[in-house]
Design a protein around this motif. Structure first.
Motif, PDB file in Angstrom:
ATOM      1  N   GLY A  42       0.798  -1.224   0.000  1.00 33.37           N
ATOM      2  CA  GLY A  42       0.000   0.000   0.000  1.00 33.37           C
ATOM      3  C   GLY A  42       0.826   1.267   0.000  1.00 33.37           C
ATOM      4  N   ASN A  43       0.138   2.383   0.211  1.00 35.62           N
ATOM      5  CA  ASN A  43       0.759   3.707   0.151  1.00 35.62           C
ATOM      6  C   ASN A  43       1.884   3.883   1.169  1.00 35.62           C
ATOM      7  N   LYS A  44       1.773   3.239   2.320  1.00 33.05           N
ATOM      8  CA  LYS A  44       2.810   3.376   3.340  1.00 33.05           C
ATOM      9  C   LYS A  44       4.161   2.832   2.845  1.00 33.05           C
ATOM     10  N   PHE A  45       4.109   1.866   1.940  1.00 30.39           N
ATOM     11  CA  PHE A  45       5.348   1.299   1.405  1.00 30.39           C
ATOM     12  C   PHE A  45       6.164   2.348   0.659  1.00 30.39           C
ATOM     13  N   GLU A  46       5.491   3.327   0.066  1.00 26.29           N
ATOM     14  CA  GLU A  46       6.209   4.377  -0.647  1.00 26.29           C
ATOM     15  C   GLU A  46       7.109   5.163   0.311  1.00 26.29           C
ATOM     16  N   GLU A  47       6.669   5.340   1.552  1.00 21.99           N
ATOM     17  CA  GLU A  47       7.508   5.994   2.565  1.00 21.99           C
ATOM     18  C   GLU A  47       8.760   5.167   2.827  1.00 21.99           C
ATOM     19  N   THR A  48       8.586   3.851   2.898  1.00 24.16           N
ATOM     20  CA  THR A  48       9.716   2.943   3.098  1.00 24.16           C
ATOM     21  C   THR A  48      10.704   3.078   1.950  1.00 24.16           C
ATOM     22  N   LEU A  49      10.191   3.158   0.731  1.00 29.65           N
ATOM     23  CA  LEU A  49      11.061   3.318  -0.438  1.00 29.65           C
ATOM     24  C   LEU A  49      11.858   4.617  -0.368  1.00 29.65           C
ATOM     25  N   ARG A  50      11.199   5.680   0.034  1.00 31.61           N
ATOM     26  CA  ARG A  50      11.882   6.976   0.128  1.00 31.61           C
ATOM     27  C   ARG A  50      13.003   6.937   1.174  1.00 31.61           C
ATOM     28  N   THR A  51      12.734   6.306   2.307  1.00 35.08           N
ATOM     29  CA  THR A  51      13.748   6.179   3.354  1.00 35.08           C
ATOM     30  C   THR A  51      14.920   5.333   2.857  1.00 35.08           C
ATOM     31  N   SER A  52      14.614   4.226   2.188  1.00 33.76           N
ATOM     32  CA  SER A  52      15.669   3.361   1.646  1.00 33.76           C
ATOM     33  C   SER A  52      16.544   4.109   0.654  1.00 33.76           C
ATOM     34  N   ALA A  53      15.914   4.858  -0.225  1.00 35.33           N
ATOM     35  CA  ALA A  53      16.677   5.612  -1.223  1.00 35.33           C
ATOM     36  C   ALA A  53      17.579   6.646  -0.553  1.00 35.33           C
ATOM     37  N   ALA A  54      17.063   7.302   0.471  1.00 39.81           N
ATOM     38  CA  ALA A  54      17.848   8.319   1.179  1.00 39.81           C
ATOM     39  C   ALA A  54      19.037   7.709   1.912  1.00 39.81           C
ATOM     40  N   ASP A  55      18.877   6.481   2.386  1.00 37.13           N
ATOM     41  CA  ASP A  55      19.933   5.820   3.152  1.00 37.13           C
ATOM     42  C   ASP A  55      20.935   5.064   2.291  1.00 37.13           C
ATOM     43  N   ALA A  56      20.653   4.900   1.010  1.00 37.82           N
ATOM     44  CA  ALA A  56      21.505   4.099   0.133  1.00 37.82           C
ATOM     45  C   ALA A  56      22.798   4.837  -0.219  1.00 37.82           C
ATOM     46  N   LEU A  57      23.824   4.069  -0.444  1.00 33.48           N
ATOM     47  CA  LEU A  57      25.077   4.610  -0.957  1.00 33.48           C
ATOM     48  C   LEU A  57      24.862   5.103  -2.393  1.00 33.48           C
ATOM     49  N   LEU A  58      24.083   4.348  -3.155  1.00 32.84           N
ATOM     50  CA  LEU A  58      23.760   4.691  -4.537  1.00 32.84           C
ATOM     51  C   LEU A  58      22.357   4.165  -4.818  1.00 32.84           C
ATOM     52  N   TYR A  59      21.488   5.009  -5.308  1.00 33.00           N
ATOM     53  CA  TYR A  59      20.133   4.591  -5.676  1.00 33.00           C
ATOM     54  C   TYR A  59      19.798   5.307  -6.975  1.00 33.00           C
ATOM     55  N   CYS A  60      19.741   4.560  -8.057  1.00 35.25           N
ATOM     56  CA  CYS A  60      19.579   5.170  -9.371  1.00 35.25           C
ATOM     57  C   CYS A  60      18.428   4.553 -10.147  1.00 35.25           C
ATOM     58  N   ILE A  61      17.884   5.349 -11.019  1.00 30.54           N
ATOM     59  CA  ILE A  61      16.844   4.939 -11.949  1.00 30.54           C
ATOM     60  C   ILE A  61      17.507   4.611 -13.283  1.00 30.54           C
ATOM     61  N   ILE A  62      17.012   3.580 -13.924  1.00 32.10           N
ATOM     62  CA  ILE A  62      17.535   3.140 -15.219  1.00 32.10           C
ATOM     63  C   ILE A  62      16.503   3.511 -16.286  1.00 32.10           C
ATOM     64  N   GLU A  63      16.965   4.205 -17.316  1.00 34.94           N
ATOM     65  CA  GLU A  63      16.111   4.572 -18.445  1.00 34.94           C
ATOM     66  C   GLU A  63      16.820   4.206 -19.752  1.00 34.94           C
ATOM     67  N   THR A  64      16.036   4.029 -20.811  1.00 38.50           N
ATOM     68  CA  THR A  64      16.651   3.846 -22.122  1.00 38.50           C
ATOM     69  C   THR A  64      17.101   5.209 -22.634  1.00 38.50           C
ATOM     70  N   LYS A  65      18.235   5.234 -23.316  1.00 35.86           N
ATOM     71  CA  LYS A  65      18.743   6.490 -23.860  1.00 35.86           C
ATOM     72  C   LYS A  65      17.921   6.946 -25.054  1.00 35.86           C
ATOM     73  N   ASP A  66      17.497   6.011 -25.886  1.00 42.42           N
ATOM     74  CA  ASP A  66      16.839   6.414 -27.127  1.00 42.42           C
ATOM     75  C   ASP A  66      15.453   7.031 -26.907  1.00 42.42           C
ATOM     76  N   LYS A  67      14.619   6.425 -26.050  1.00 43.65           N
ATOM     77  CA  LYS A  67      13.249   6.910 -25.871  1.00 43.65           C
ATOM     78  C   LYS A  67      12.952   7.388 -24.459  1.00 43.65           C
ATOM     79  N   GLY A  68      13.912   7.231 -23.560  1.00 43.43           N
ATOM     80  CA  GLY A  68      13.689   7.657 -22.179  1.00 43.43           C
ATOM     81  C   GLY A  68      12.707   6.782 -21.426  1.00 43.43           C
ATOM     82  N   ASN A  69      12.541   5.527 -21.861  1.00 44.79           N
ATOM     83  CA  ASN A  69      11.641   4.604 -21.164  1.00 44.79           C
ATOM     84  C   ASN A  69      12.179   4.273 -19.781  1.00 44.79           C
ATOM     85  N   TRP A  70      11.297   4.245 -18.804  1.00 46.78           N
ATOM     86  CA  TRP A  70      11.636   3.918 -17.419  1.00 46.78           C
ATOM     87  C   TRP A  70      11.808   2.408 -17.331  1.00 46.78           C
TER      88      TRP A  70
END
Length: 180
Positions: A42-70
């Motif tokens: 549920g929605n509360k999990f999104e808070e967990t994700l935000r905390t995890s990302a903030a605490d990570a050494l590296l947390y990155c999003i992967i996209e395609t270069k050609d079309k910018g697909n997530w």
């Protein structure tokens, strides 16, 4: 922001958390990411994700270069700072499986972690029934260090958890880089 042949690897943004949440709620993805119960998150999990990302050494999003697909996310959590060991996490949207993107992003992240973040080792756990992921990790240079036998209950069956890692000197040797 980093780029490989086909991918852009960028910092996570506030607008990404809904997509990360949706990815975690994909049954195919969730059962390969976590030993917890596979349930709608549920929605509360999104808070967990935000905390995890903030605490990570590296947390990155992967996209395609050609079309910018997530495509997904990759992260390193600094589990053992003294010994310079980080835990790797990776998840791709199923529509991007089998295209070589996992290998491409891992080759970049492992190299970056050793060359720029001065890590000594990168560790990961993968479920034994995930043959495709194990194949990719081995292709990149990860070595199986052990197996936790029948450690995860999923789909009505016990499965092994495979412990893998790669060391900085193994990576350097594979690249012909001998510290010169």
């Amino acid at each position: 922001m980093f780029e490989t042949n086909n991918l852009r690897i960028r910092a996570v943004r506030n607008t990404d958390f809904e997509k990360i949440h949706d990815l975690w709620n994909d049954l195919r993805v969730q059962k390969s990411l976590s030993p917890s119960y596979v349930v709608p998150l549920g929605n509360k999990f999104e808070e967990t994700l935000r905390t995890s990302a903030a605490d990570a050494l590296l947390y990155c999003i992967i996209e395609t270069k050609d079309k910018g697909n997530w495509v997904g996310f990759v992260n390193l959590f600094n589990g053992d700072q003294k010994n310079r060991d980080a835990m790797l996490g990776l998840a791709l949207c199923p529509e991007f499986w089998g295209r070589g993107y996992a290998t491409e992003v891992l080759l970049f992240v492992v190299d970056y972690a050793f060359r720029e973040l001065a890590l000594h080792r990168i560790t990961l756990n993968v479920f034994g029934n995930n043959a495709a992921a194990i194949k990719v990790y081995k292709r990149v240079g990860f070595v199986e260090e052990g197996i936790q036998r029948k450690a995860n209950w999923s789909g009505g069956n016990w499965q092994d958890v495979v412990l893998m890692a790669i060391l900085d000197e193994e990576w350097a040797a594979s690249k012909g880089d001998h510290g010169e």
